[in-house]
Design an enzyme around this catalytic site. Structure first.
Site: not given
Length: 393
Positions: A175, A180, A230, A274, A291, A293, A312, A343
């Site tokens: 998340n 960050r 975390r 992931k 991976p 996401d 969904q 990506f």
């Protein structure tokens, strides 16, 4: 004070190896979220930590240039630090010791003699033995969308990172966004890692060893540094690895089959599908790992008309598997590499590059447009003839 190296300064200590931009672009490869240890310290110059050394990398059209730093600590400082080590047995004491080291760091100097091992490290880190141009051609043959993007986003390589650094960096990614995560990894290294070098007031630390993360007090320390939930995952995962598997366990997963390695990683706190696939792909040599996401899910739906799970709101394990299998079937054994190119191309930080890509025009749509324009022109001609007819009358 030591400064970040610049190739244009003409220092003879720079070394090089042959590597065209089509095989490696530093800005895309180091800036696309695979690793969180590199910063652009000057135009086209990237400085970071790899294998316990501080490097500055840059490139010209056909050459990769690298500059490796070492550090010296004067005798007085070294003696004071030894005395402090003797008096500090607890983890928090070790953290204080590291802060003192940061304040008293000595000069950074370049390694004066060529070191073939450093070139080998660099080749291994960027996996330069993999011919990226050949892979791009193969993917472009089977995937028109990839071909559409590939000419602009060339040279996106998969890094072969240290498994410990890769795992704990991606546990921090939950998340989170790239900038960050970079800040969190920096704080983790500054607090628990060994100081390697200081350049232009920027201190560079090695990634902390597993043992430095196992102490129960680490969780509260990391919470104070802004890691949130975390922090517990980092401390508990390191403790499980050291106590139940041994310090070389992550490295040993390189020789395990992909599914087995991924399942083993998922037994650790904070490691879902992931994160496990990121670690498999970027440090454990599992090139088929892909991976997924919500970002990749959107790429699948938008650019490949992937319908599974479209109704969904959340990405389930079933849809995750179906997306991975879809791309593995399309791209083949290096599917994880191809995924990383798209990506990268979809990240906001590279949107200016993406604007250079010509828009693909659907042939049917273009044909309909031309037919419509033709009907319009015919109508205009008829109206014009009617007008002339009325004028003659």
């Amino acid at each position: 004070m030591s400064q970040h190296a610049l190739l244009l300064a003409g220092c003879k200590a720079w070394r090089s190896l042959s590597c065209p931009r089509s095989e490696l672009r530093l800005d895309l490869t180091l800036g696309c979220g695979q690793t969180f240890r590199w910063r652009e310290t000057a135009d086209g110059h990237w400085t970071g930590v790899m294998q316990g050394k501080v490097w500055t990398l840059t490139q010209t059209e056909d050459t990769l240039w690298y500059y490796v730093y070492s550090h010296q600590i004067n005798t007085g400082t070294e003696n004071r630090m030894k005395q402090k080590v003797e008096n500090e047995d607890q983890l928090l004491g070790n953290m204080s010791k590291r802060k003192i080291k940061q304040e008293e760091v000595g000069l950074c100097i370049v390694m004066s003699e060529p070191d073939n091992k450093e070139e080998e490290l660099l080749r291994d880190y960027f996996q330069l033995g993999v011919k990226l141009g050949d892979l791009y051609r193969d993917w472009s043959t089977v995937d028109p969308h990839f071909k559409h993007t590939a000419n602009i986003f060339t040279g996106v390589r998969l890094l072969r990172q240290d498994p410990v650094e890769c795992l704990f960096s991606f546990i921090c990614s939950s998340n989170n966004h790239i900038s960050r995560i970079q800040g969190m990894v920096d704080r983790l290294c500054q607090t628990l890692g060994t100081l390697l070098c200081k350049l232009d007031d920027v201190a560079y630390h090695d990634f902390p060893p597993l043992q430095a993360l196992t102490d129960p007090s680490v969780e509260m320390c990391l919470r104070d540094l802004g890691f949130g939930y975390r922090a517990r995952f980092l401390q508990q995962s390191s403790q499980i690895i050291v106590n139940s598997h041994g310090p070389d366990w992550l490295q040993s997963l390189r020789s395990a089959p992909y599914r087995q390695a991924r399942n083993a990683l998922r037994t650790l706190p904070g490691v879902g599908l992931k994160v496990a696939d990121c670690v498999c792909l970027m440090s454990l040599d599992k090139f088929e790992a892909l991976p997924v996401d919500t970002h990749v899910w959107q790429i699948a739906k938008r650019d490949y008309s992937f319908a599974a799970g479209s109704s969904q709101k959340t990405l389930t394990d079933r849809v995750y598997k179906e997306i991975g299998d879809f791309f593995r079937k399309l791209w083949g054994p290096y599917a994880g590499w191809a995924h990383s190119v798209l990506f990268c191309a979809d990240l906001k930080r590279f949107q200016k590059l993406k604007e250079e890509i010509p828009v693909v025009k659907d042939e049917k749509t273009e044909l309909k447009k031309k037919m419509k324009e033709r009907r319009h022109d015919t109508y205009e001609e008829k109206q014009s003839k009617k007008g002339k007819k009325y004028q003659r009358k």
